[in-house]
Design a protein around this motif. Structure first.
Motif, mmCIF file in Angstrom:
data_model
loop_
_atom_site.group_PDB
_atom_site.id
_atom_site.type_symbol
_atom_site.label_atom_id
_atom_site.label_comp_id
_atom_site.label_asym_id
_atom_site.label_seq_id
_atom_site.Cartn_x
_atom_site.Cartn_y
_atom_site.Cartn_z
ATOM 1 N N ASN A 93 -7.675 4.370 -9.654
ATOM 2 C CA ASN A 93 -6.651 3.675 -8.855
ATOM 3 C C ASN A 93 -6.688 2.173 -9.082
ATOM 4 N N ASP A 94 -7.876 1.594 -9.071
ATOM 5 C CA ASP A 94 -8.005 0.149 -9.276
ATOM 6 C C ASP A 94 -7.513 -0.253 -10.665
ATOM 7 N N ALA A 95 -7.837 0.551 -11.670
ATOM 8 C CA ALA A 95 -7.472 0.228 -13.050
ATOM 9 C C ALA A 95 -5.970 0.388 -13.297
ATOM 10 N N ILE A 96 -5.366 1.425 -12.752
ATOM 11 C CA ILE A 96 -3.941 1.692 -13.020
ATOM 12 C C ILE A 96 -3.065 0.593 -12.426
ATOM 13 N N LYS A 97 -3.486 -0.010 -11.339
ATOM 14 C CA LYS A 97 -2.717 -1.078 -10.689
ATOM 15 C C LYS A 97 -2.589 -2.318 -11.571
ATOM 16 N N LYS A 98 -3.437 -2.440 -12.569
ATOM 17 C CA LYS A 98 -3.435 -3.623 -13.439
ATOM 18 C C LYS A 98 -2.499 -3.481 -14.636
ATOM 19 N N ILE A 99 -1.878 -2.332 -14.804
ATOM 20 C CA ILE A 99 -0.991 -2.117 -15.949
ATOM 21 C C ILE A 99 0.448 -2.349 -15.494
ATOM 22 N N SER A 100 1.034 -3.440 -15.952
ATOM 23 C CA SER A 100 2.355 -3.852 -15.461
ATOM 24 C C SER A 100 3.458 -2.853 -15.791
ATOM 25 N N GLU A 101 3.326 -2.111 -16.865
ATOM 26 C CA GLU A 101 4.353 -1.144 -17.241
ATOM 27 C C GLU A 101 4.389 0.080 -16.317
ATOM 28 N N VAL A 102 3.336 0.265 -15.528
ATOM 29 C CA VAL A 102 3.313 1.377 -14.581
ATOM 30 C C VAL A 102 4.125 0.965 -13.357
ATOM 31 N N GLU A 103 5.301 1.558 -13.236
ATOM 32 C CA GLU A 103 6.199 1.228 -12.139
ATOM 33 C C GLU A 103 5.810 1.985 -10.874
ATOM 34 N N GLU A 104 5.336 3.220 -11.033
ATOM 35 C CA GLU A 104 4.911 4.039 -9.893
ATOM 36 C C GLU A 104 3.708 4.864 -10.309
ATOM 37 N N CYS A 105 2.840 5.126 -9.342
ATOM 38 C CA CYS A 105 1.682 5.993 -9.556
ATOM 39 C C CYS A 105 1.488 6.815 -8.291
ATOM 40 N N HIS A 106 1.498 8.134 -8.461
ATOM 41 C CA HIS A 106 1.373 9.039 -7.321
ATOM 42 C C HIS A 106 0.231 10.020 -7.576
ATOM 43 N N MET A 107 -0.660 10.184 -6.597
ATOM 44 C CA MET A 107 -1.663 11.240 -6.679
ATOM 45 C C MET A 107 -0.946 12.535 -6.312
ATOM 46 N N ILE A 108 -1.181 13.567 -7.105
ATOM 47 C CA ILE A 108 -0.446 14.820 -6.979
ATOM 48 C C ILE A 108 -1.396 15.969 -6.655
ATOM 49 N N ALA A 109 -0.952 16.870 -5.805
ATOM 50 C CA ALA A 109 -1.668 18.128 -5.581
ATOM 51 C C ALA A 109 -1.013 19.156 -6.491
ATOM 52 N N GLY A 110 -1.716 19.564 -7.522
ATOM 53 C CA GLY A 110 -1.131 20.512 -8.467
ATOM 54 C C GLY A 110 -1.968 20.635 -9.711
#
Length: 164
Positions: A93-110
């Protein structure tokens, strides 16, 4: 629909009208907002400030046109982690927040752990972001990409129906 009613049960019709109006046009002046929702300026301003302080309104921002900025390529990436213990999740979670091209990030149950929305200029830039940044994040075991061919609807429905 019952869940939506419960969520907004502590808001009256004026609060819901304020939220709907601001979701549609966030740059309304208090005077214009008050006129639109049927209140005088002072009570509207008090309600507006309360909705902010209580967290119903998190902030205001400009909605940019991705096409004008040549950011037309959208990919949805399914990410499977090798470890889903709390420390691993926090690390990812901490690392993904630093990538500007990531517009959305959702934790998924699946069948995978995260769903990312990545916006880039083109497929080449996307490939570099995936290979050099996302795939190298902590605990990433695998990724699977789905490329959007056309965007039909994006963003939250501002019609106000969620506030009724």
């Amino acid at each position: 629909m019952a869940a939506e009613t419960d969520i907004f049960s502590e808001l009256d019709q004026f609060d819901r009208k304020i939220l709907a109006a601001l979701a549609e046009e966030g740059r309304l002046s208090i005077t214009d907002l008050a006129a639109r929702v049927g209140l005088s300026k002072t009570p509207c301003q008090i309600r507006f400030k309360r909705l902010i302080s209580e967290g119903y309104i998190e902030g205001f921002k400009a909605i940019l046109n991705p096409s004008k900025m040549q950011l037309d390529h959208i990919a949805f990436v399914e990410v499977k982690l090798s470890d889903t213990r709390e420390d691993a999740l926090k690390s990812f979670n901490d690392a993904i927040k630093k990538i500007s091209e990531v517009e959305e990030c959702h934790m998924i149950a699946g069948r995978f752990d995260y769903l990312l929305k990545i916006r880039t200029r083109d497929i080449g830039r996307y490939r570099r972001v995936l290979g050099e940044r996302i795939s190298t994040l902590p605990h990433v075991a695998s990724t699977s990409t789905n490329v959007a061919m056309e965007t039909i609807k994006e963003g939250w429905d501002k019609s106000g129906s969620s506030f009724s």
